[in-house]
Motif scaffolding. Structure first.
Motif, mmCIF file in Angstrom:
data_model
loop_
_atom_site.group_PDB
_atom_site.id
_atom_site.type_symbol
_atom_site.label_atom_id
_atom_site.label_comp_id
_atom_site.label_asym_id
_atom_site.label_seq_id
_atom_site.Cartn_x
_atom_site.Cartn_y
_atom_site.Cartn_z
ATOM 1 N N THR A 227 119.661 -42.419 39.312
ATOM 2 C CA THR A 227 120.233 -41.936 38.055
ATOM 3 C C THR A 227 119.185 -41.723 36.956
ATOM 4 N N LYS A 228 117.926 -42.012 37.237
ATOM 5 C CA LYS A 228 116.870 -41.860 36.225
ATOM 6 C C LYS A 228 116.363 -40.414 36.239
ATOM 7 N N ILE A 229 116.796 -39.649 35.254
ATOM 8 C CA ILE A 229 116.525 -38.213 35.242
ATOM 9 C C ILE A 229 115.042 -37.897 35.071
ATOM 10 N N GLU A 230 114.276 -38.822 34.475
ATOM 11 C CA GLU A 230 112.853 -38.547 34.272
ATOM 12 C C GLU A 230 112.102 -38.414 35.592
ATOM 13 N N TYR A 231 112.586 -39.078 36.650
ATOM 14 C CA TYR A 231 111.939 -38.936 37.949
ATOM 15 C C TYR A 231 112.103 -37.512 38.496
ATOM 16 N N TYR A 232 113.240 -36.926 38.243
ATOM 17 C CA TYR A 232 113.477 -35.558 38.703
ATOM 18 C C TYR A 232 112.641 -34.555 37.899
ATOM 19 N N ALA A 233 112.292 -34.949 36.660
ATOM 20 C CA ALA A 233 111.382 -34.113 35.867
ATOM 21 C C ALA A 233 110.007 -34.064 36.519
ATOM 22 N N ILE A 234 109.571 -35.195 37.111
ATOM 23 C CA ILE A 234 108.307 -35.197 37.845
ATOM 24 C C ILE A 234 108.379 -34.198 39.000
ATOM 25 N N VAL A 235 109.511 -34.204 39.697
ATOM 26 C CA VAL A 235 109.672 -33.322 40.859
ATOM 27 C C VAL A 235 109.611 -31.857 40.440
ATOM 28 N N VAL A 290 107.500 -47.704 41.546
ATOM 29 C CA VAL A 290 108.235 -47.713 42.815
ATOM 30 C C VAL A 290 109.327 -46.639 42.798
ATOM 31 N N GLY A 291 110.041 -46.517 41.674
ATOM 32 C CA GLY A 291 111.082 -45.495 41.562
ATOM 33 C C GLY A 291 110.525 -44.090 41.678
ATOM 34 N N ALA A 292 109.384 -43.846 41.031
ATOM 35 C CA ALA A 292 108.752 -42.528 41.103
ATOM 36 C C ALA A 292 108.304 -42.212 42.525
ATOM 37 N N ILE A 293 107.736 -43.210 43.200
ATOM 38 C CA ILE A 293 107.287 -43.012 44.580
ATOM 39 C C ILE A 293 108.476 -42.685 45.480
ATOM 40 N N MET A 294 109.558 -43.447 45.323
ATOM 41 C CA MET A 294 110.746 -43.266 46.154
ATOM 42 C C MET A 294 111.332 -41.860 46.003
ATOM 43 N N ILE A 295 111.644 -41.458 44.766
ATOM 44 C CA ILE A 295 112.315 -40.167 44.535
ATOM 45 C C ILE A 295 111.406 -38.999 44.905
ATOM 46 N N THR A 296 110.136 -39.045 44.484
ATOM 47 C CA THR A 296 109.251 -37.911 44.737
ATOM 48 C C THR A 296 108.890 -37.772 46.213
ATOM 49 N N THR A 297 108.773 -38.898 46.922
ATOM 50 C CA THR A 297 108.436 -38.829 48.348
ATOM 51 C C THR A 297 109.581 -38.221 49.151
ATOM 52 N N ILE A 298 110.807 -38.611 48.825
ATOM 53 C CA ILE A 298 111.966 -38.047 49.528
ATOM 54 C C ILE A 298 112.066 -36.544 49.260
ATOM 55 N N LEU A 299 111.914 -36.155 47.984
ATOM 56 C CA LEU A 299 112.117 -34.748 47.616
ATOM 57 C C LEU A 299 110.919 -33.858 47.959
ATOM 58 N N CYS A 300 109.772 -34.459 48.284
ATOM 59 C CA CYS A 300 108.628 -33.628 48.680
ATOM 60 C C CYS A 300 108.909 -32.905 50.001
ATOM 61 N N LEU A 301 109.894 -33.393 50.766
ATOM 62 C CA LEU A 301 110.280 -32.700 51.989
ATOM 63 C C LEU A 301 110.850 -31.324 51.694
ATOM 64 N N VAL A 302 111.289 -31.124 50.448
ATOM 65 C CA VAL A 302 111.786 -29.821 50.004
ATOM 66 C C VAL A 302 110.721 -29.065 49.219
ATOM 67 N N THR A 303 110.028 -29.767 48.322
ATOM 68 C CA THR A 303 109.100 -29.081 47.406
ATOM 69 C C THR A 303 107.830 -28.590 48.091
ATOM 70 N N LEU A 304 107.299 -29.345 49.048
ATOM 71 C CA LEU A 304 106.049 -28.927 49.693
ATOM 72 C C LEU A 304 106.199 -27.637 50.498
ATOM 73 N N PRO A 305 107.292 -27.448 51.250
ATOM 74 C CA PRO A 305 107.477 -26.135 51.890
ATOM 75 C C PRO A 305 107.601 -25.000 50.881
ATOM 76 N N LEU A 306 108.221 -25.270 49.724
ATOM 77 C CA LEU A 306 108.313 -24.241 48.682
ATOM 78 C C LEU A 306 106.929 -23.835 48.189
ATOM 79 N N LEU A 307 106.066 -24.822 47.996
ATOM 80 C CA LEU A 307 104.697 -24.525 47.550
ATOM 81 C C LEU A 307 103.940 -23.744 48.624
ATOM 82 N N ALA A 308 104.128 -24.123 49.869
ATOM 83 C CA ALA A 308 103.458 -23.420 50.967
ATOM 84 C C ALA A 308 103.923 -21.969 51.024
#
Length: 313
Positions: A227-235, A290-308
Motif C-alpha cells: 500500500t506504500k505508493i512511494e515504492y511504485y513511484a520508484i518503479v 526491504v520494502g523497496a527491494i521487495m516491490i521493485t524486484t517483483i515488478l522488474c519482471l515487467v519493467t526490464l522487458p519494457l526497457l529491452a
C-alpha cells in the motif's frame, strides 16, 4: 528486438531460480541465518571471482581502451540523474527523517550484483562484463560514500562525513575489478586449469544470487509494503522513465549502442539489497529498504522487458 527476447528468456530463468529459493525455505533446506552466510559467500568470494574471470576472458586491451571513457562518463551521468531523481521523489511524497534518507538511497542504487550482472551477461555476452567491471568502479565509490552516508540515522550525522567510509571501497569485488583491469592491460593469461576452476566458481553467481533473493522474500511481509505508493513511484520513475531519458540523451551524444543498452538496463535495476544491509548496520530504517527491494524486484519482471524493447529501437 533480439535483446527484448533475450531479456524475456533471462527473466524466465530468474523466476525459476527465485522460486527454488522460496522452496528451499519451505522445505527447511535454507534458513534466515544460512541466507546471511550465503550472501557473504556470494559478495566476498563468488562474485569477485566471476567479475575477474569473465572480464579477462571476454575483453582485450583494445576493447578496454576503446570503451573506457564512454562507460565511465555514462556511469557518472546516470548516477547524477538518479541522485537528483531520488531527491525529487522524496520531496514529492514529503518523506523525511531516516525513512526519507534510506528511501533516497534505495532510489539511487540498483541491484547490479545479484540481477544486473547475470542479465547483462545474457544480452551482451562478449563485452558486457568489461562494461560491468568499469562501471562497478564508479558504482562502488558512490555506494560506499553517498549510499552509506544516506543510510546513517540523523543522530549520527553530526560526527560522520560523506568520505568517512571511502576505505570500505577496498573490498573483494573491487580487488577483482582492479586485477581484471591489470590482466587485460598487460594481456596476461591464466593457466588453463586455474582458468577453468575460477570459471566454475564464477558460474555459481547467478543461481545462488537468485536463490538468495527468493529465500529473502519468505521473511518479508508483502502486504505491509503493497500500500506504500512511494515504492511504485520508484518503479515508474526510476525503473522506466529515467532509463529511457538517459538512453535518449546518450543517443544524442552518439555513445556506442552497446554501451547505451548496458547503461539503460543498469539504470532500470530494482533497488539494491546492500542498502538494507547498510541500514541494518547503521541502525536506521531497514524496513524502508526491504520494502523497496521487495516491490521493485517483483515488478522488474515487467519493467526490464519494457526497457529491452525500448532499447531495441
Amino acid at each position: 528486438m533480439e535483446s527484448f527476447y533475450l531479456v524475456l528468456t533471462q527473466l524466465e530463468f530468474f523466476t525459476i531460480m527465485v522460486l527454488l529459493g522460496i522452496i528451499g525455505i519451505k522445505i527447511r533446506a535454507l534458513s534466515e541465518n544460512s541466507l546471511s552466510d550465503l550472501s557473504k559467500l556470494i559478495m566476498r568470494l563468488i562474485l569477485p571471482v566471476m567479475i575477474f574471470h569473465k572480464s579477462i576472458n571476454g575483453a582485450t586491451r583494445t576493447d578496454m581502451i576503446f570503451c573506457f571513457k564512454e562507460v565511465i562518463l555514462s556511469a557518472i551521468f546516470m548516477y547524477g540523474v538518479l541522485f537528483f531523481t531520488g531527491f525529487v521523489i522524496k520531496r514529492m511524497f514529503s518523506l523525511s527523517g531516516n525513512y526519507g534518507r534510506v528511501f533516497h538511497a534505495s532510489t539511487m542504487f540498483g541491484n547490479v550484483g545479484f540481477i544486473g550482472i547475470p542479465l547483462i551477461l545474457g544480452i551482451l555476452p562478449e563485452r558486457g562484463m568489461l562494461y560491468m567491471a568499469l562501471f562497478t568502479i564508479i558504482d562502488q565509490v558512490l555506494l560506499w560514500s553517498i549510499g552509506f552516508y544516506l543510510t546513517l540515522p540523523e543522530e549520527k550525522l553530526s560526527y560522520s562525513s560523506l568520505t568517512a567510509n571511502i576505505k570500505n571501497i577496498l573490498n573483494p569485488a573491487m580487488l577483482g575489478i582492479f586485477l581484471a583491469i591489470l590482466f587485460i592491460l598487460m594481456e596476461w593469461k591464466l593457466p588453463a586449469i586455474l582458468n577453468k576452476a575460477l570459471g566454475a566458481v564464477g558460474d555459481m553467481t547467478t543461481p545462488l544470487s537468485l536463490i538468495y533473493i527468493g529465500g529473502t522474500f519468505c521473511f518479508c511481509n508483502v502486504r505491509r509494503f503493497l500500500t506504500k505508493i512511494e515504492y511504485y513511484a520508484i518503479v515508474v520513475i526510476k525503473m522506466i522513465a529515467i532509463p529511457m531519458l538517459v538512453s535518449s540523451i546518450l543517443r544524442l551524444l552518439h555513445v556506442q549502442q552497446e554501451i547505451i543498452t548496458f547503461i539503460t538496463m543498469i539504470a532500470g535495476m530494482p533497488s539494491m539489497a546492500a542498502i538494507a544491509m547498510f541500514a541494518r548496520t547503521n541502525e536506521s530504517d531497514e524496513d524502508c529498504a526491504v520494502g523497496a527491494i521487495m516491490i521493485t524486484t517483483i515488478l522488474c519482471l515487467v519493467t526490464l522487458p519494457l526497457l529491452a524493447y525500448f532499447t531495441s529501437y
